[in-house]
Write an enzyme that holds these catalytic residues in place. Structure first.
Site, short mmCIF file in Angstrom:
data_model
loop_
_atom_site.label_atom_id
_atom_site.label_comp_id
_atom_site.label_asym_id
_atom_site.label_seq_id
_atom_site.Cartn_x
_atom_site.Cartn_y
_atom_site.Cartn_z
CG HIS A 82 -1.94 -1.09 1.23
ND1 HIS A 82 -3.21 -0.95 0.74
CD2 HIS A 82 -1.86 -2.36 1.69
CE1 HIS A 82 -3.87 -2.10 0.91
NE2 HIS A 82 -3.07 -2.96 1.46
CG ASN A 155 -7.94 -4.28 1.00
OD1 ASN A 155 -7.24 -3.29 1.22
ND2 ASN A 155 -7.48 -5.51 1.04
CG HIS A 346 -2.81 -1.08 14.63
ND1 HIS A 346 -3.16 -2.36 14.25
CD2 HIS A 346 -2.15 -1.23 15.81
CE1 HIS A 346 -2.73 -3.22 15.15
NE2 HIS A 346 -2.12 -2.56 16.11
CE1 TYR A 369 -2.27 -4.71 9.41
CE2 TYR A 369 -2.38 -2.52 8.45
CZ TYR A 369 -2.61 -3.87 8.37
OH TYR A 369 -3.18 -4.40 7.24
FE1 HDE Z 1 -2.52 -4.77 5.56
N1 HDE Z 1 -0.69 -3.99 5.99
N2 HDE Z 1 -1.87 -6.59 6.15
N3 HDE Z 1 -4.28 -5.63 4.96
N4 HDE Z 1 -3.17 -3.01 4.91
C1 HDE Z 1 -0.34 -2.71 5.81
O1 HDE Z 1 0.79 -1.43 7.41
C2 HDE Z 1 -0.76 -6.82 6.88
C3 HDE Z 1 -4.63 -6.93 5.08
C4 HDE Z 1 -4.43 -2.70 4.47
O2 HDE Z 1 -3.19 3.53 3.99
C5 HDE Z 1 0.99 -2.39 6.41
O3 HDE Z 1 1.15 0.76 7.80
C6 HDE Z 1 -0.71 -8.19 7.29
C7 HDE Z 1 -6.03 -7.11 4.85
C8 HDE Z 1 -4.49 -1.32 4.09
O4 HDE Z 1 -1.55 3.34 5.42
C9 HDE Z 1 1.42 -3.71 7.06
C10 HDE Z 1 -1.82 -8.78 6.76
C11 HDE Z 1 -6.51 -5.86 4.57
C12 HDE Z 1 -3.22 -0.81 4.31
C13 HDE Z 1 0.26 -4.61 6.72
C14 HDE Z 1 -2.55 -7.77 6.05
C15 HDE Z 1 -5.40 -4.95 4.64
C16 HDE Z 1 -2.43 -1.89 4.83
C17 HDE Z 1 1.98 -1.75 5.47
C18 HDE Z 1 -2.25 -10.23 6.85
C19 HDE Z 1 -7.94 -5.46 4.21
C20 HDE Z 1 -2.73 0.59 4.03
C21 HDE Z 1 2.16 -0.33 5.96
C22 HDE Z 1 -2.30 -10.74 8.15
C23 HDE Z 1 -8.90 -5.74 5.25
C24 HDE Z 1 -2.97 1.52 5.19
C25 HDE Z 1 1.32 -0.23 7.13
C26 HDE Z 1 -2.54 2.91 4.84
C27 HDE Z 1 -1.08 -1.77 5.22
C28 HDE Z 1 0.20 -5.87 7.16
C29 HDE Z 1 -3.74 -8.04 5.33
C30 HDE Z 1 -5.57 -3.56 4.39
C31 HDE Z 1 2.76 -4.24 6.63
C32 HDE Z 1 0.40 -8.82 8.11
C33 HDE Z 1 -6.81 -8.42 4.94
C34 HDE Z 1 -5.70 -0.56 3.54
O5 HDE Z 1 1.58 -3.61 8.43
#
Ligand code: HDE
Length: 700
Positions: A82, A155, A346, A369
């Site tokens: 993202h 999402n 988060h 997060y």
């Molecule tokens: Fe994320 N995800 N994600 N994700 N995600 C990040 O956090 C992660 C998942 C989502 O505009 C990271 O600050 C793991 C689902 C959005 O700043 C990180 C898993 C959904 C955004 C991270 C998921 C999301 C992130 C990268 C599986 C939809 C952007 C930078 C367990 C429900 C937020 C950050 C923004 C961002 C980890 C799965 C949505 C790396 C470990 C499912 C919208 O922490």
């Protein structure tokens, strides 16, 4: 006595607090001298200190050294996923009290306005990548509530690729640009992505969503958002219900065509970012309604799939989406880096009244997060960055660390203590505005690494989604698989996707994709899902487009075009809330009016419809221009409504557009209303789908 904390905010209505908080942190130089970071006025910002006009620079030059040192460290690590995002400020208001379901303060009363910051993003590409790639979009909302920050980090698709957080690094490594050559940027059309998802059948449903039109939204303002996981609402009596959260754009949901998306990625990589920014600057504030599917705890096992499985959605024909409030995005950020880049979301930022389920993907996210912000934002104090500060006071005994901003005053940095009368103290959850208390879900089990059997069906909901699509959407899906797999270099990966994934949820789709790839017709899948009860709400074409509000329409003209016709076309379109722009081969004035854009600067892919105005001389110039002819041909090819008034029709003839093409409307310059009426109606359908076959005969 409470220990003094200098950065403590006073209590005031939530919105006032947030803007004051940001105002205090803003640097807006007006009548101010240029100074160093230490406050010393600078007399010369053009020249380094040197030994003589042609001599070497001197190390002593603290002004130059401070400036360059700061510059050298201006970049921070981009988000691992993202990374590419755009954001806006706004407010959220509930339509009616949700007290029956949750005690969350910001959902209690329709008069309460809660400030929000929303960041939309793509997933795969780096920070500088194009907006319109085929990808999932992030839709993350921070609510600055009076009880603390609540982040809904969702999402634009209601399911996800994997069922367990431990697979996330594998998935992300597979979809990201490949290790040896860092290609491709911003897309999944490559070997490692398809290798992974062909070996991990739980990804099937989500991959299908990403092959659908949902993955190429027309605008960030016209896409839905989903919380994905099952969450909990808990009311003041401690009663918990399971919930799925949805965002619904008031403007309707619609998408680009793949050809447009690809061309836009080159002609305007900032297409979505620009659209969001400009709409807010114009006062066309994007609005999203918050919807919630509410499921009683006792009903959680009645769906035939597991509510904890993030690869499943709850069809809204089974559990309706109750619309509970509206978010309006009404202010662009002042500074991209300070706000959009530094905002830290988060899913674990919740407030009393909102709680988690045991979805194993969500559980892993609850760890990830905060952890990622520590390296991305340089330490544990990222909550003190203005965009991340809650509007409620965040006083506790945490201390120190990199980049600490607060000057904590007093002796007590521990609890219990007697030196500050034990302040700050815990708050009894039973009290009004009490402390956060986790829902006491009964729990027992054996420590194990086993995935529940109830997560085992990976194909039924893929079949459900595919069978719920219109013909047009099914065609687009087949073409998307053909395109993506056509870019995969290893034949065994292509074959595995067709035979072991597609053949298990739709034999017809599997056969079409196989044909496009030159593969033999696949046999019926060993785990083939059968006919499902369709969910019409999943089809974008059933979502409807409410009119032409905020849509961009090109008024194509040239010097010598009919000025009166231009004015009346623009007035008629503006009266419907659309955004007409005057587009011409050059920026030379047309009957005293300055064009908004040139044809080469704003090609037809940037518009939703085209009106070619009359005036013999102008029409002649356009008819002779290859760019103008290409403009209307491409609009035709992309199924856009086209109108021509007076001699404007000569431009269509010069382009050899089929005379009786669907969605092409021709009329007089003097009666633009008559031709615009059906044109506006056609645009209200988003595209002229009936023209599909004819459009393919047009070269553009
Ligand atoms: Fe994320 N995800 N994600 N994700 N995600 C990040 O956090 C992660 C998942 C989502 O505009 C990271 O600050 C793991 C689902 C959005 O700043 C990180 C898993 C959904 C955004 C991270 C998921 C999301 C992130 C990268 C599986 C939809 C952007 C930078 C367990 C429900 C937020 C950050 C923004 C961002 C980890 C799965 C949505 C790396 C470990 C499912 C919208 O922490």
């Amino acid at each position: 006595m409470a220990s003094k904390q200098r950065n403590q905010q006073p209590s005031a209505p939530a919105e006032d607090l947030k803007s004051k908080d940001l105002e205090r942190s803003r640097a807006r130089p007006q009548n101010e001298a240029l100074r160093t970071n230490q406050g010393v006025k600078i007399a010369d910002n053009q020249n380094t200190l040197r030994a003589g006009p042609r001599g070497p620079s001197l190390l002593e030059d603290f002004i130059m050294r401070e400036k360059i040192t700061h510059f050298d460290h201006e970049r921070i690590p981009e988000r691992i996923v993202h990374a590419r995002g755009s954001a806006a400020h706004g407010v959220f208001q509930v339509y009616e009290s949700m007290a029956e379901y949750t005690k969350a303060a910001f959902l209690q009363h329709p008069s309460l306005q809660t400030p929000v910051y929303v960041r939309f993003s793509t997933v795969q590409g780096p920070r500088g990548s194009a907006d319109t790639v085929r990808d999932v979009r992030g839709f993350a909302t921070k609510f600055y509530t009076s009880e603390g920050n609540y982040d809904l980090v969702g999402n634009n698709m209601p399911v996800f690729f994997i069922q367990d957080a431990i697979k996330f690094p594998d998935f992300v490594h597979a979809v990201k640009p490949e290790a040896p050559n860092e290609m491709p940027t911003g897309g999944s059309a490559h070997d490692t992505f398809w290798d992974f998802v062909s070996l991990v059948p739980e990804a099937t449903h989500m991959v299908l969503w990403t092959m659908s039109d949902r993955a190429i939204p027309r605008s960030l303002r016209t896409m839905e958002g989903f919380g994905v996981h099952t969450f909990r609402f808990v009311n003041a009596k401690g009663v918990s219900r399971l919930v799925k959260l949805h965002w619904r754009p008031v403007l309707g949901s619609y998408s680009l065509l793949w050809d447009e998306a690809q061309k836009l990625a080159g002609k305007d990589p900032d297409f979505h970012r620009r659209d969001l920014w400009e709409a807010i600057e114009r006062g066309d504030y994007p609005e999203f309604e918050l919807g919630v599917q509410i499921i009683e705890e006792k009903d959680q096992d009645s769906f035939g799939f597991d509510l904890l499985d993030p690869t499943k959605l709850v069809p809204e024909e089974i559990v309706p989406v109750k619309i509970i409030g509206k978010m309006t995005l009404n202010r662009n950020p002042d500074n991209f880096f300070a706000e959009t880049e530094q905002v830290a979301f988060h899913p674990g930022h919740v407030v009393p009244g909102i709680d988690f389920s045991n979805d194993p993907l969500l559980q892993g996210r609850l760890f990830s997060y905060t952890d990622t912000q520590i390296s991305r934002l340089g330490g544990p104090n990222f909550h003190e960055i203005p965009i991340n500060r809650p509007v409620s006071p965040n006083i506790n005994n945490q201390r120190d660390g990199m980049h600490r901003q607060t000057i904590n005053v007093g002796q007590a940095s521990y609890e219990p203590n007697s030196v500050s009368d034990a302040w700050p103290k815990e708050t009894d959850p039973a009290a009004k505005d009490g402390g956060f208390e986790s829902y006491p879900e009964p729990m027992e089990g054996t420590k194990t690494r086993v995935r529940s059997e109830s997560f085992a069906d990976h194909f039924s909901q893929a079949a459900l989604f595919y069978q719920s699509m219109s013909d047009v959407e099914q065609e687009h899906i087949a073409l998307a698989y053909q395109f993506e797999l056509g870019k995969v270099t290893k034949p065994e990966i292509r074959a595995r996707v067709v035979n072991e994934i597609l053949a298990n949820f739709d034999a017809g789709l599997a056969a079409t994709v196989a044909e496009g790839l030159g593969l033999p017709k696949p046999a019926k899948g060993a785990r083939a899902a059968g006919k499902q009860q369709p969910s019409p709400a999943l089809s974008l074409l059933n979502r409807g487009v409410p009119g032409i509000k905020t849509r961009k329409i090109a008024v194509l003209a040239a010097p010598g075009s009919d000025g009166a016709a231009i004015k009346s076309v623009q007035a008629a379109l503006k009266s419907q809330g659309a955004t007409p722009l005057l587009v011409s081969p050059t920026l030379a004035a047309i009957d005293g009016m300055n064009p908004d854009a040139t044809i080469s600067g704003m090609p037809s892919i940037m518009f939703d419809g085209v009106v070619v105005v009359g005036g013999a001389q102008g029409a002649k110039a356009l008819a002779q221009s290859g760019d103008a002819r290409h403009f209307v041909l491409e609009a035709f090819r992309h199924l856009k409504a086209i109108a021509a008034t007076g001699a404007g029709k000569d431009v269509l003839s010069a382009a050899h557009l089929p005379e009786k093409g669907d969605g092409v409307f021709i009329g007089d310059d003097g009666k633009v209303e008559a031709v615009l009426k059906p044109f506006i109606e056609a645009m209200g359908q988003h595209r002229v789908w009936a023209r599909r076959e004819m459009a393919e005969t047009v070269p553009a």
